[in-house]
Design a protein around this motif. Sequence first.
Motif, PDB file in Angstrom:
ATOM      1  N   THR A 273     -11.134   5.428  -7.908  1.00 31.27           N
ATOM      2  CA  THR A 273     -11.815   4.132  -7.823  1.00 31.27           C
ATOM      3  C   THR A 273     -10.991   3.007  -8.427  1.00 31.27           C
ATOM      4  OG1 THR A 273     -13.923   5.267  -8.112  1.00 31.27           O
ATOM      5  CG2 THR A 273     -13.936   2.909  -8.365  1.00 31.27           C
ATOM      6  N   GLN A 274     -10.501   3.221  -9.632  1.00 36.05           N
ATOM      7  CA  GLN A 274      -9.831   2.129 -10.335  1.00 36.05           C
ATOM      8  C   GLN A 274      -8.555   1.667  -9.629  1.00 36.05           C
ATOM      9  OE1 GLN A 274      -9.700   2.221 -14.601  1.00 36.05           O
ATOM     10  NE2 GLN A 274     -11.709   3.165 -14.782  1.00 36.05           N
ATOM     11  N   PRO A 275      -7.633   2.570  -9.280  1.00 36.06           N
ATOM     12  CA  PRO A 275      -6.463   2.082  -8.537  1.00 36.06           C
ATOM     13  C   PRO A 275      -6.820   1.527  -7.162  1.00 36.06           C
ATOM     14  CG  PRO A 275      -6.329   4.476  -8.881  1.00 36.06           C
ATOM     15  CD  PRO A 275      -7.461   3.978  -9.708  1.00 36.06           C
ATOM     16  N   ALA A 276      -7.861   2.061  -6.529  1.00 34.14           N
ATOM     17  CA  ALA A 276      -8.254   1.571  -5.203  1.00 34.14           C
ATOM     18  C   ALA A 276      -8.743   0.131  -5.264  1.00 34.14           C
ATOM     19  CB  ALA A 276      -9.347   2.474  -4.613  1.00 34.14           C
ATOM     20  N   VAL A 277      -9.624  -0.175  -6.216  1.00 37.12           N
ATOM     21  CA  VAL A 277     -10.134  -1.542  -6.363  1.00 37.12           C
ATOM     22  C   VAL A 277      -9.003  -2.483  -6.774  1.00 37.12           C
ATOM     23  CG1 VAL A 277     -11.702  -3.031  -7.674  1.00 37.12           C
ATOM     24  CG2 VAL A 277     -12.497  -0.805  -6.845  1.00 37.12           C
ATOM     25  N   PHE A 278      -8.160  -2.017  -7.686  1.00 37.02           N
ATOM     26  CA  PHE A 278      -6.999  -2.819  -8.100  1.00 37.02           C
ATOM     27  C   PHE A 278      -6.118  -3.161  -6.902  1.00 37.02           C
ATOM     28  CE2 PHE A 278      -2.439  -2.663  -8.971  1.00 37.02           C
ATOM     29  CZ  PHE A 278      -2.288  -3.722  -9.857  1.00 37.02           C
ATOM     30  N   LEU A 279      -5.785  -2.160  -6.101  1.00 32.25           N
ATOM     31  CA  LEU A 279      -4.899  -2.381  -4.954  1.00 32.25           C
ATOM     32  C   LEU A 279      -5.497  -3.366  -3.957  1.00 32.25           C
ATOM     33  CD1 LEU A 279      -3.583   1.223  -4.259  1.00 32.25           C
ATOM     34  CD2 LEU A 279      -2.248  -0.753  -5.029  1.00 32.25           C
ATOM     35  N   HIS A 280      -6.747  -3.145  -3.594  1.00 36.02           N
ATOM     36  CA  HIS A 280      -7.397  -4.043  -2.636  1.00 36.02           C
ATOM     37  C   HIS A 280      -7.376  -5.479  -3.164  1.00 36.02           C
ATOM     38  CE1 HIS A 280     -11.022  -4.583   0.321  1.00 36.02           C
ATOM     39  NE2 HIS A 280     -10.197  -5.600   0.355  1.00 36.02           N
TER      40      HIS A 280
ATOM     41  N   ALA B  38       1.475  -2.762 -13.446  1.00 38.30           N
ATOM     42  CA  ALA B  38       0.014  -2.836 -13.532  1.00 38.30           C
ATOM     43  C   ALA B  38      -0.635  -1.616 -12.880  1.00 38.30           C
ATOM     44  CB  ALA B  38      -0.484  -4.117 -12.878  1.00 38.30           C
ATOM     45  N   LEU B  39      -0.121  -1.200 -11.734  1.00 38.08           N
ATOM     46  CA  LEU B  39      -0.679  -0.018 -11.056  1.00 38.08           C
ATOM     47  C   LEU B  39      -0.520   1.232 -11.915  1.00 38.08           C
ATOM     48  CD1 LEU B  39      -1.964   1.394  -8.654  1.00 38.08           C
ATOM     49  CD2 LEU B  39       0.300   1.487  -7.574  1.00 38.08           C
ATOM     50  N   LYS B  40       0.631   1.374 -12.549  1.00 39.71           N
ATOM     51  CA  LYS B  40       0.842   2.535 -13.437  1.00 39.71           C
ATOM     52  C   LYS B  40      -0.146   2.512 -14.597  1.00 39.71           C
ATOM     53  CE  LYS B  40       5.775   2.915 -12.325  1.00 39.71           C
ATOM     54  NZ  LYS B  40       7.150   2.601 -12.780  1.00 39.71           N
ATOM     55  N   LEU B  41      -0.371   1.331 -15.186  1.00 42.22           N
ATOM     56  CA  LEU B  41      -1.325   1.217 -16.296  1.00 42.22           C
ATOM     57  C   LEU B  41      -2.749   1.524 -15.834  1.00 42.22           C
ATOM     58  CD1 LEU B  41      -0.103  -1.971 -18.213  1.00 42.22           C
ATOM     59  CD2 LEU B  41       0.114   0.421 -18.927  1.00 42.22           C
ATOM     60  N   VAL B  42      -3.110   1.031 -14.661  1.00 40.97           N
ATOM     61  CA  VAL B  42      -4.446   1.291 -14.124  1.00 40.97           C
ATOM     62  C   VAL B  42      -4.649   2.792 -13.911  1.00 40.97           C
ATOM     63  CG1 VAL B  42      -5.901   1.028 -12.063  1.00 40.97           C
ATOM     64  CG2 VAL B  42      -4.835  -0.981 -13.099  1.00 40.97           C
ATOM     65  N   SER B  43      -3.630   3.452 -13.404  1.00 41.87           N
ATOM     66  CA  SER B  43      -3.725   4.889 -13.172  1.00 41.87           C
ATOM     67  C   SER B  43      -3.880   5.653 -14.492  1.00 41.87           C
ATOM     68  CB  SER B  43      -2.476   5.380 -12.428  1.00 41.87           C
ATOM     69  OG  SER B  43      -2.548   6.769 -12.190  1.00 41.87           O
ATOM     70  N   ILE B  44      -3.108   5.269 -15.499  1.00 39.67           N
ATOM     71  CA  ILE B  44      -3.215   5.897 -16.827  1.00 39.67           C
ATOM     72  C   ILE B  44      -4.597   5.642 -17.418  1.00 39.67           C
ATOM     73  CG2 ILE B  44      -2.381   5.742 -19.221  1.00 39.67           C
ATOM     74  CD1 ILE B  44       0.439   5.171 -17.929  1.00 39.67           C
ATOM     75  N   ARG B  45      -5.069   4.408 -17.308  1.00 47.30           N
ATOM     76  CA  ARG B  45      -6.393   4.032 -17.814  1.00 47.30           C
ATOM     77  C   ARG B  45      -7.481   4.869 -17.151  1.00 47.30           C
ATOM     78  NH1 ARG B  45     -10.532   0.108 -16.299  1.00 47.30           N
ATOM     79  NH2 ARG B  45     -11.339  -1.074 -18.090  1.00 47.30           N
TER      80      ARG B  45
ATOM     81  N   PHE C 249       0.832  -1.206   0.000  1.00 49.98           N
ATOM     82  CA  PHE C 249       0.000   0.000   0.000  1.00 49.98           C
ATOM     83  C   PHE C 249       0.868   1.258   0.000  1.00 49.98           C
ATOM     84  CE2 PHE C 249      -3.724  -2.499   1.770  1.00 49.98           C
ATOM     85  CZ  PHE C 249      -4.612  -2.157   0.763  1.00 49.98           C
ATOM     86  N   GLU C 250       1.934   1.262   0.810  1.00 43.96           N
ATOM     87  CA  GLU C 250       2.809   2.434   0.872  1.00 43.96           C
ATOM     88  C   GLU C 250       3.583   2.605  -0.440  1.00 43.96           C
ATOM     89  OE1 GLU C 250       2.792   4.817   2.862  1.00 43.96           O
ATOM     90  OE2 GLU C 250       1.588   3.976   4.486  1.00 43.96           O
ATOM     91  N   GLN C 251       3.954   1.495  -1.048  1.00 43.74           N
ATOM     92  CA  GLN C 251       4.609   1.544  -2.361  1.00 43.74           C
ATOM     93  C   GLN C 251       3.664   2.177  -3.382  1.00 43.74           C
ATOM     94  OE1 GLN C 251       6.112  -2.301  -3.470  1.00 43.74           O
ATOM     95  NE2 GLN C 251       6.590  -1.658  -5.555  1.00 43.74           N
ATOM     96  N   ALA C 252       2.391   1.816  -3.297  1.00 42.94           N
ATOM     97  CA  ALA C 252       1.374   2.376  -4.208  1.00 42.94           C
ATOM     98  C   ALA C 252       1.221   3.879  -4.000  1.00 42.94           C
ATOM     99  CB  ALA C 252       0.047   1.666  -3.994  1.00 42.94           C
ATOM    100  N   ASN C 253       1.227   4.315  -2.748  1.00 44.32           N
ATOM    101  CA  ASN C 253       1.142   5.757  -2.476  1.00 44.32           C
ATOM    102  C   ASN C 253       2.278   6.504  -3.168  1.00 44.32           C
ATOM    103  OD1 ASN C 253      -1.160   5.662  -0.820  1.00 44.32           O
ATOM    104  ND2 ASN C 253       0.036   5.310   1.045  1.00 44.32           N
ATOM    105  N   ASP C 254       3.483   5.927  -3.119  1.00 46.90           N
ATOM    106  CA  ASP C 254       4.650   6.550  -3.751  1.00 46.90           C
ATOM    107  C   ASP C 254       4.506   6.571  -5.274  1.00 46.90           C
ATOM    108  OD1 ASP C 254       5.804   6.926  -1.270  1.00 46.90           O
ATOM    109  OD2 ASP C 254       7.044   5.118  -1.378  1.00 46.90           O
ATOM    110  N   ILE C 255       4.064   5.460  -5.858  1.00 49.22           N
ATOM    111  CA  ILE C 255       3.924   5.362  -7.317  1.00 49.22           C
ATOM    112  C   ILE C 255       2.882   6.353  -7.827  1.00 49.22           C
ATOM    113  CG2 ILE C 255       3.111   3.861  -9.200  1.00 49.22           C
ATOM    114  CD1 ILE C 255       4.365   1.496  -7.632  1.00 49.22           C
ATOM    115  N   LEU C 256       1.752   6.444  -7.121  1.00 46.37           N
ATOM    116  CA  LEU C 256       0.648   7.306  -7.570  1.00 46.37           C
ATOM    117  C   LEU C 256       0.905   8.779  -7.289  1.00 46.37           C
ATOM    118  CD1 LEU C 256      -2.354   5.089  -6.388  1.00 46.37           C
ATOM    119  CD2 LEU C 256      -1.602   5.464  -8.750  1.00 46.37           C
ATOM    120  N   GLY C 257       1.758   9.076  -6.304  1.00 53.81           N
ATOM    121  CA  GLY C 257       2.057  10.474  -5.980  1.00 53.81           C
ATOM    122  C   GLY C 257       1.039  11.120  -5.073  1.00 53.81           C
TER     123      GLY C 257
END
Length: 296
Positions: A61-68, A106-113, A32-40
């Motif tokens: 919504t999209q990155p949140a559902v993906f992460l969970h 995958a998280l980067k792609l989800v964020s772009i999407r 989760f903390e890694q995701a916070n860093d990636i997403l900014g």
Amino acid sequence: MKHAYVFPGQGAQFSGMGKKLYEENANAKNLFEQANDILGFRITDIMFEGTDDALKQTNVTQPAVFLHSVIAFKTLENTAPDMVAGHSLGEFSALVANNTLSFEDALKLVSIRAQAMQKACEIHPSTMAAVLALADEKVEEICAEVQNKTGEVVVAANYNCPGQLVISGSLKGIEVACEAMKAAGAKRALVLPVGGAFHSPLMEPAKAELAAAIESTVFHAPSAPVYQNVIAAAISHPNEIKKNLIAQLTGAVKWTQSVQSMIADGGTNFTECGPGKVLQGLILKINKEVTVGGVN
């Protein structure tokens, strides 16, 4: 007997999602903390404490559902899926579960999407509607008739289970189509609280941006086949997976057909990873003989 892992899409979010995982599992907390860093930004603050309205923003919504979903899957021990699938956005989670994509990519792609889809929604005011208790063929026929008569975009978007099909299109197109569906005998034709016509031609403006990002990302040979939304069949070649993932943005989510294909290929046990239990319910409506469960 094969074990399938399935992953939900947008709409499964809720305030407090993932908080228990964060608090009780050190590996989950690190991801989760890694995701916070990636997403900014601290998406965990919105997931754990945010309002429903804040969580409904597509770029959250999209990155949140993906992460969970992915983090719930990663907390399982000795997990080796025989097959995977995801509903819409959930396909990205599935591609992490079968090692096609790294968590970070995958998280980067989800964020772009998510951001590209948000922009497409702003270009074309549009929505979606759930049609209940009407044959898929009849829904498709009415969508085509409305498009021909009005020139508005209306298409079948999510084949969720027998008797539940979501349509997608312009505001006017959906309004006209809903009246026609009810006149044709639909139990309900209910406009959904979404901000755009996902899985329709109105998402075309987002497609080029997502395609460029997907083409420049490394997709590995999967450890288990993914049953992709747009073709409802098992795919194992990285280039094909890329092509179908891009097509999914404007193409239909063939969830009913995907689950049927998984069962035909030996799938007997389905585990949903992520927020909620929506997919478990849909799978049982598709086939009551299989075993379903969830991890969240």
